[in-house]
Design a protein around this motif. Structure first.
Motif, PDB file in Angstrom:
ATOM      1  N   ARG A  66     -34.129  57.751 -41.640  1.00 58.64           N
ATOM      2  CA  ARG A  66     -34.354  56.407 -42.183  1.00 58.64           C
ATOM      3  C   ARG A  66     -35.810  56.186 -42.576  1.00 58.64           C
ATOM      4  NH1 ARG A  66     -30.673  52.211 -41.965  1.00 58.64           N
ATOM      5  NH2 ARG A  66     -28.580  52.998 -41.572  1.00 58.64           N
ATOM      6  N   PRO A  67     -36.772  56.430 -41.691  1.00 56.47           N
ATOM      7  CA  PRO A  67     -38.168  56.222 -42.117  1.00 56.47           C
ATOM      8  C   PRO A  67     -38.615  57.162 -43.223  1.00 56.47           C
ATOM      9  CG  PRO A  67     -38.060  57.165 -39.897  1.00 56.47           C
ATOM     10  CD  PRO A  67     -36.680  56.723 -40.244  1.00 56.47           C
ATOM     11  N   GLU A  68     -37.954  58.321 -43.365  1.00 54.66           N
ATOM     12  CA  GLU A  68     -38.313  59.267 -44.422  1.00 54.66           C
ATOM     13  C   GLU A  68     -37.639  58.925 -45.755  1.00 54.66           C
ATOM     14  OE1 GLU A  68     -40.354  61.844 -44.444  1.00 54.66           O
ATOM     15  OE2 GLU A  68     -40.927  61.988 -42.333  1.00 54.66           O
ATOM     16  N   GLY A  69     -36.795  57.878 -45.773  1.00 53.95           N
ATOM     17  CA  GLY A  69     -36.177  57.442 -47.023  1.00 53.95           C
ATOM     18  C   GLY A  69     -34.801  58.013 -47.298  1.00 53.95           C
ATOM     19  N   PHE A  70     -34.144  58.522 -46.267  1.00 57.11           N
ATOM     20  CA  PHE A  70     -32.812  59.105 -46.450  1.00 57.11           C
ATOM     21  C   PHE A  70     -31.748  58.293 -45.702  1.00 57.11           C
ATOM     22  CE2 PHE A  70     -35.679  62.517 -47.470  1.00 57.11           C
ATOM     23  CZ  PHE A  70     -35.060  63.184 -48.516  1.00 57.11           C
ATOM     24  N   THR A  71     -31.772  56.981 -45.908  1.00 54.01           N
ATOM     25  CA  THR A  71     -30.799  56.106 -45.264  1.00 54.01           C
ATOM     26  C   THR A  71     -29.369  56.513 -45.610  1.00 54.01           C
ATOM     27  OG1 THR A  71     -32.352  54.260 -45.298  1.00 54.01           O
ATOM     28  CG2 THR A  71     -30.027  53.713 -45.049  1.00 54.01           C
ATOM     29  N   GLY A  72     -29.146  56.935 -46.847  1.00 52.50           N
ATOM     30  CA  GLY A  72     -27.807  57.326 -47.280  1.00 52.50           C
ATOM     31  C   GLY A  72     -27.214  58.438 -46.448  1.00 52.50           C
ATOM     32  N   CYS A  73     -28.068  59.321 -45.934  1.00 55.90           N
ATOM     33  CA  CYS A  73     -27.582  60.423 -45.110  1.00 55.90           C
ATOM     34  C   CYS A  73     -27.065  59.918 -43.771  1.00 55.90           C
ATOM     35  CB  CYS A  73     -28.697  61.444 -44.881  1.00 55.90           C
ATOM     36  SG  CYS A  73     -29.269  62.250 -46.398  1.00 55.90           S
ATOM     37  N   THR A  74     -27.640  58.831 -43.264  1.00 60.07           N
ATOM     38  CA  THR A  74     -27.204  58.286 -41.977  1.00 60.07           C
ATOM     39  C   THR A  74     -25.909  57.502 -42.105  1.00 60.07           C
ATOM     40  OG1 THR A  74     -28.408  56.180 -42.158  1.00 60.07           O
ATOM     41  CG2 THR A  74     -29.630  58.074 -41.316  1.00 60.07           C
ATOM     42  N   VAL A  75     -25.523  57.223 -43.322  1.00 63.49           N
ATOM     43  CA  VAL A  75     -24.317  56.436 -43.587  1.00 63.49           C
ATOM     44  C   VAL A  75     -23.136  57.326 -43.944  1.00 63.49           C
ATOM     45  CG1 VAL A  75     -23.306  54.751 -45.179  1.00 63.49           C
ATOM     46  CG2 VAL A  75     -25.606  54.393 -44.292  1.00 63.49           C
ATOM     47  N   TYR A  76     -23.406  58.437 -44.596  1.00 68.62           N
ATOM     48  CA  TYR A  76     -22.350  59.305 -45.124  1.00 68.62           C
ATOM     49  C   TYR A  76     -21.434  59.828 -44.021  1.00 68.62           C
ATOM     50  CZ  TYR A  76     -20.026  63.087 -47.584  1.00 68.62           C
ATOM     51  OH  TYR A  76     -19.079  63.922 -48.125  1.00 68.62           O
ATOM     52  N   ASP A  77     -20.162  59.920 -44.316  1.00 67.50           N
ATOM     53  CA  ASP A  77     -19.175  60.447 -43.376  1.00 67.50           C
ATOM     54  C   ASP A  77     -18.199  61.330 -44.154  1.00 67.50           C
ATOM     55  OD1 ASP A  77     -17.378  60.979 -41.366  1.00 67.50           O
ATOM     56  OD2 ASP A  77     -16.885  58.889 -40.932  1.00 67.50           O
ATOM     57  N   CYS A  78     -18.043  62.554 -43.721  1.00 66.72           N
ATOM     58  CA  CYS A  78     -17.110  63.469 -44.404  1.00 66.72           C
ATOM     59  C   CYS A  78     -15.714  63.407 -43.802  1.00 66.72           C
ATOM     60  CB  CYS A  78     -17.642  64.898 -44.374  1.00 66.72           C
ATOM     61  SG  CYS A  78     -17.509  65.694 -42.748  1.00 66.72           S
ATOM     62  N   PHE A  79     -15.524  62.615 -42.742  1.00 65.82           N
ATOM     63  CA  PHE A  79     -14.234  62.490 -42.059  1.00 65.82           C
ATOM     64  C   PHE A  79     -13.727  63.837 -41.539  1.00 65.82           C
ATOM     65  CE2 PHE A  79     -14.441  58.943 -45.073  1.00 65.82           C
ATOM     66  CZ  PHE A  79     -14.203  57.866 -44.244  1.00 65.82           C
ATOM     67  N   GLY A  80     -14.649  64.716 -41.197  1.00 62.94           N
ATOM     68  CA  GLY A  80     -14.258  66.016 -40.642  1.00 62.94           C
ATOM     69  C   GLY A  80     -13.997  67.089 -41.673  1.00 62.94           C
ATOM     70  N   ALA A  81     -14.212  66.775 -42.937  1.00 63.42           N
ATOM     71  CA  ALA A  81     -13.947  67.770 -43.988  1.00 63.42           C
ATOM     72  C   ALA A  81     -14.913  68.945 -43.912  1.00 63.42           C
ATOM     73  CB  ALA A  81     -14.039  67.102 -45.360  1.00 63.42           C
ATOM     74  N   GLY A  82     -16.136  68.685 -43.472  1.00 70.34           N
ATOM     75  CA  GLY A  82     -17.139  69.748 -43.433  1.00 70.34           C
ATOM     76  C   GLY A  82     -16.753  70.895 -42.536  1.00 70.34           C
ATOM     77  N   GLN A  83     -16.376  70.591 -41.307  1.00 66.93           N
ATOM     78  CA  GLN A  83     -15.989  71.671 -40.405  1.00 66.93           C
ATOM     79  C   GLN A  83     -14.665  72.302 -40.790  1.00 66.93           C
ATOM     80  OE1 GLN A  83     -16.315  68.418 -39.239  1.00 66.93           O
ATOM     81  NE2 GLN A  83     -14.721  67.924 -37.761  1.00 66.93           N
ATOM     82  N   LYS A  84     -13.783  71.511 -41.431  1.00 68.10           N
ATOM     83  CA  LYS A  84     -12.499  72.061 -41.854  1.00 68.10           C
ATOM     84  C   LYS A  84     -12.710  73.138 -42.915  1.00 68.10           C
ATOM     85  CE  LYS A  84      -7.875  71.790 -41.991  1.00 68.10           C
ATOM     86  NZ  LYS A  84      -7.272  70.462 -42.153  1.00 68.10           N
ATOM     87  N   VAL A  85     -13.549  72.840 -43.899  1.00 65.50           N
ATOM     88  CA  VAL A  85     -13.832  73.810 -44.954  1.00 65.50           C
ATOM     89  C   VAL A  85     -14.575  75.017 -44.372  1.00 65.50           C
ATOM     90  CG1 VAL A  85     -15.131  74.224 -47.081  1.00 65.50           C
ATOM     91  CG2 VAL A  85     -13.840  72.103 -46.802  1.00 65.50           C
ATOM     92  N   SER A  86     -15.566  74.739 -43.536  1.00 63.23           N
ATOM     93  CA  SER A  86     -16.408  75.808 -42.998  1.00 63.23           C
ATOM     94  C   SER A  86     -15.644  76.760 -42.084  1.00 63.23           C
ATOM     95  CB  SER A  86     -17.586  75.203 -42.228  1.00 63.23           C
ATOM     96  OG  SER A  86     -18.383  74.398 -43.066  1.00 63.23           O
ATOM     97  N   GLN A  87     -14.883  76.186 -41.156  1.00 66.27           N
ATOM     98  CA  GLN A  87     -14.285  77.015 -40.120  1.00 66.27           C
ATOM     99  C   GLN A  87     -12.844  77.429 -40.390  1.00 66.27           C
ATOM    100  OE1 GLN A  87     -16.253  78.207 -37.891  1.00 66.27           O
ATOM    101  NE2 GLN A  87     -17.961  76.882 -38.488  1.00 66.27           N
ATOM    102  N   GLU A  88     -12.116  76.657 -41.192  1.00 67.31           N
ATOM    103  CA  GLU A  88     -10.718  76.991 -41.441  1.00 67.31           C
ATOM    104  C   GLU A  88     -10.499  77.549 -42.841  1.00 67.31           C
ATOM    105  OE1 GLU A  88      -7.759  74.204 -40.090  1.00 67.31           O
ATOM    106  OE2 GLU A  88      -9.086  73.411 -38.542  1.00 67.31           O
TER     107      GLU A  88
END
Length: 286
Positions: A66-88
């Motif tokens: 947040r202080p570095e200007g990346f508020t959007g990153c703290t809001v984003y949610d992949c709903f678990g898609a990231g680990q699904k793609v990565s690991q499965e």
């Protein structure tokens, strides 16, 4: 006003629909486009790693986003898609050690994210007592969605999710209508997709209101009663939820809550966590 709505269903998000960054190859930090704005401090093309992404796929400035200007990153949610793609989908092969997978993996990730978001909403719809007549159809769409998430990478990359999303959206709309109809005195008419940017809604009775897709950016919702309000797709960026009651709000996600402002008096569904920045930055501030 009671702390909890006794008629509100308890929505428990399955673990596989919650982001697990430790088992993801930093896909949201690479696959997505960033545009310099109030949400992101830099421009970044899709497929280009964020300069803050470390070799172990962790964010190098996670504690300072947040202080570095990346508020959007703290809001984003992949709903678990990231680990699904990565690991499965890719069986634990990451795009750095297997660069031949990179382009396709970055195409698959946003498709999987759409499917997992649908799973999240369909799972909640199956907890709504008033939507019981739709359960069979909801389960059918849920099973189809789960099947799609298990497709081989090549098929996922080429998958057109639109038609499937339309069928799911129609069911979710009906489920929301049935559940909202149980509110004896609804606080407002339908405001689906309404422009409520900066709206003064302090203390408003919005019980059972349809706010699907509404633009509530920077709206003043302090002390508002949003029990059983339908918030699927509503934009709550910088909305002030201080003291608001969102108990039993329909289709409210962690990402929406993270994007808003609130305080210790804000009442959230049991399935959602109070964002850390609410407490650290004081009441009603982000």
């Amino acid at each position: 006003m009671p702390d909890h709505d006794p008629t509100a269903p308890a929505v428990t998000e399955p673990e596989d629909l919650r982001a697990d960054c430790a088992n993801c190859f930093g896909l949201c930090c690479v696959a997505l486009t960033l545009t310099a704005s109030a949400d992101f401090a830099i421009d970044k093309d899709a497929g280009t790693p964020c300069p803050n992404l470390a070799d172990d796929f962790r964010c190098g400035i996670h504690a300072r986003l947040r202080p570095e200007g990346f508020t959007g990153c703290t809001v984003y949610d992949c709903f678990g898609a990231g680990q699904k793609v990565s690991q499965e989908t890719y069986g634990g092969r990451d795009w750095r050690s297997a660069p031949d997978t990179a382009q396709q993996m970055f195409q698959v990730f946003p498709v999987m994210r759409q499917l997992h978001e649908l799973l999240r909403y369909l799972t909640e719809a199956l907890t709504l007592p008033a939507a019981e007549r739709l359960y069979a159809d909801l389960r059918d769409v849920l099973a189809t969605t789960e099947h799609l998430t298990r497709l081989p990478a090549g098929e996922l990359a080429d998958l057109d999710v639109s038609a499937h999303r339309d069928r799911a959206a129609s069911l979710l709309l009906r489920a929301g209508e049935l559940e909202r109809a149980t509110v004896s005195r609804r606080g407002t008419r339908s405001r689906r997709g309404a422009d409520l940017v900066g709206a003064r809604l302090k203390g408003a009775d919005l019980r059972g209101a349809e706010l699907r897709g509404a633009y509530l950016i920077a709206a003043d919702l302090r002390g508002a009663d949003l029990r059983r309000a339908e918030l699927i797709g509503a934009d709550l960026r910088d909305a002030d939820l201080s003291g608001a009651d969102l108990t039993g709000a329909l289709f409210l996600t962690q990402a929406q809550v993270n994007a808003a402002r609130g305080n210790a008096a804000t009442k959230l569904p049991d399935s959602l966590a109070r964002p850390p920045h609410w407490a650290t930055n004081g009441p009603g501030t982000a």
